[in-house]
Motif scaffolding. Structure first.
Motif, PDB file in Angstrom:
ATOM      1  N   VAL A  38     -44.693 -37.820  16.995  1.00 15.63           N
ATOM      2  CA  VAL A  38     -44.058 -37.707  18.308  1.00 15.63           C
ATOM      3  C   VAL A  38     -44.975 -36.918  19.247  1.00 15.63           C
ATOM      4  O   VAL A  38     -45.180 -37.296  20.393  1.00 15.63           O
ATOM      5  N   CYS A  41     -48.076 -39.117  20.258  1.00  8.60           N
ATOM      6  CA  CYS A  41     -47.849 -40.376  20.970  1.00  8.60           C
ATOM      7  C   CYS A  41     -48.122 -40.187  22.462  1.00  8.60           C
ATOM      8  O   CYS A  41     -47.285 -39.657  23.192  1.00  8.60           O
ATOM      9  N   SER A  43     -48.215 -42.250  24.861  1.00 12.25           N
ATOM     10  CA  SER A  43     -47.427 -43.056  25.790  1.00 12.25           C
ATOM     11  C   SER A  43     -46.015 -42.528  25.963  1.00 12.25           C
ATOM     12  O   SER A  43     -45.282 -42.987  26.834  1.00 12.25           O
ATOM     13  N   GLY A  44     -45.614 -41.576  25.127  1.00 13.92           N
ATOM     14  CA  GLY A  44     -44.251 -41.056  25.206  1.00 13.92           C
ATOM     15  C   GLY A  44     -43.219 -42.022  24.652  1.00 13.92           C
ATOM     16  O   GLY A  44     -42.036 -41.919  24.943  1.00 13.92           O
ATOM     17  N   ALA A  45     -43.668 -42.964  23.837  1.00 12.55           N
ATOM     18  CA  ALA A  45     -42.782 -43.997  23.301  1.00 12.55           C
ATOM     19  C   ALA A  45     -41.924 -43.509  22.137  1.00 12.55           C
ATOM     20  O   ALA A  45     -41.020 -44.217  21.717  1.00 12.55           O
ATOM     21  N   MET A  46     -42.208 -42.320  21.636  1.00 12.41           N
ATOM     22  CA  MET A  46     -41.439 -41.784  20.516  1.00 12.41           C
ATOM     23  C   MET A  46     -40.736 -40.512  20.953  1.00 12.41           C
ATOM     24  O   MET A  46     -41.271 -39.732  21.743  1.00 12.41           O
ATOM     25  N   THR A  65     -29.666 -45.538  27.422  1.00 16.19           N
ATOM     26  CA  THR A  65     -30.391 -46.775  27.130  1.00 16.19           C
ATOM     27  C   THR A  65     -29.662 -47.612  26.093  1.00 16.19           C
ATOM     28  O   THR A  65     -28.889 -47.114  25.286  1.00 16.19           O
ATOM     29  N   HIS A  67     -29.712 -49.506  22.716  1.00 14.22           N
ATOM     30  CA  HIS A  67     -30.488 -49.252  21.498  1.00 14.22           C
ATOM     31  C   HIS A  67     -29.809 -49.891  20.290  1.00 14.22           C
ATOM     32  O   HIS A  67     -28.664 -50.336  20.375  1.00 14.22           O
ATOM     33  N   TYR A  82     -33.991 -47.823  17.838  1.00 12.56           N
ATOM     34  CA  TYR A  82     -34.955 -48.602  18.606  1.00 12.56           C
ATOM     35  C   TYR A  82     -34.354 -48.901  19.967  1.00 12.56           C
ATOM     36  O   TYR A  82     -33.197 -49.314  20.062  1.00 12.56           O
ATOM     37  N   LEU A  83     -35.120 -48.677  21.028  1.00 13.99           N
ATOM     38  CA  LEU A  83     -34.641 -48.922  22.377  1.00 13.99           C
ATOM     39  C   LEU A  83     -35.013 -50.328  22.797  1.00 13.99           C
ATOM     40  O   LEU A  83     -36.109 -50.798  22.523  1.00 13.99           O
ATOM     41  N   TRP A  84     -34.093 -50.997  23.510  1.00 14.52           N
ATOM     42  CA  TRP A  84     -34.383 -52.305  24.082  1.00 14.52           C
ATOM     43  C   TRP A  84     -35.263 -52.080  25.299  1.00 14.52           C
ATOM     44  O   TRP A  84     -35.122 -51.100  26.012  1.00 14.52           O
ATOM     45  N   ASP A  85     -36.143 -53.016  25.575  1.00 16.11           N
ATOM     46  CA  ASP A  85     -37.003 -52.865  26.743  1.00 16.11           C
ATOM     47  C   ASP A  85     -36.330 -53.321  28.017  1.00 16.11           C
ATOM     48  O   ASP A  85     -36.818 -53.094  29.104  1.00 16.11           O
TER      49      ASP A  85
END
Length: 87
Positions: A38, A41, A43-46, A65, A67, A82-85
């Motif tokens: 974390v 990362c 990109s901040g994706a986690m 969000t 998820h 997991y987040l939906w885009d």
């Protein structure tokens, strides 16, 4: 030493989480007790945090969000969301 070529299960850096319990630091807030992936990362994706704390960053992220958790129907209470885009 670990075995080469063998996939290991992620422990979410349990040693860091244990350190948080001993020191009062908060995983997901304090980098030294947040899982290394974390922190790394770029990109901040986690994200990581306390789902039992409604004010935590992770709880607010999930509230805001769409998820899902993989294979939740098996009753194993997976801890990875997991987040939906798309909203």
């Amino acid at each position: 030493p670990g075995r080469i070529g063998v996939s290991m299960k992620c422990s979410f850096c349990k040693d860091r989480i244990d350190h948080a319990a001993r020191t009062g630091l908060k995983p997901g807030v304090d980098p030294e007790v947040t899982p290394a992936c974390v922190n790394a990362c770029i990109s901040g994706a986690m994200a990581f945090g306390d789902l039992d704390d409604a004010q935590s960053g992770i709880s607010q992220l999930l509230a805001a969000t769409r998820h899902f958790r993989m294979h939740e129907e098996l009753g194993t209470a997976p801890g990875v969301y997991y987040l939906w885009d798309k909203q």
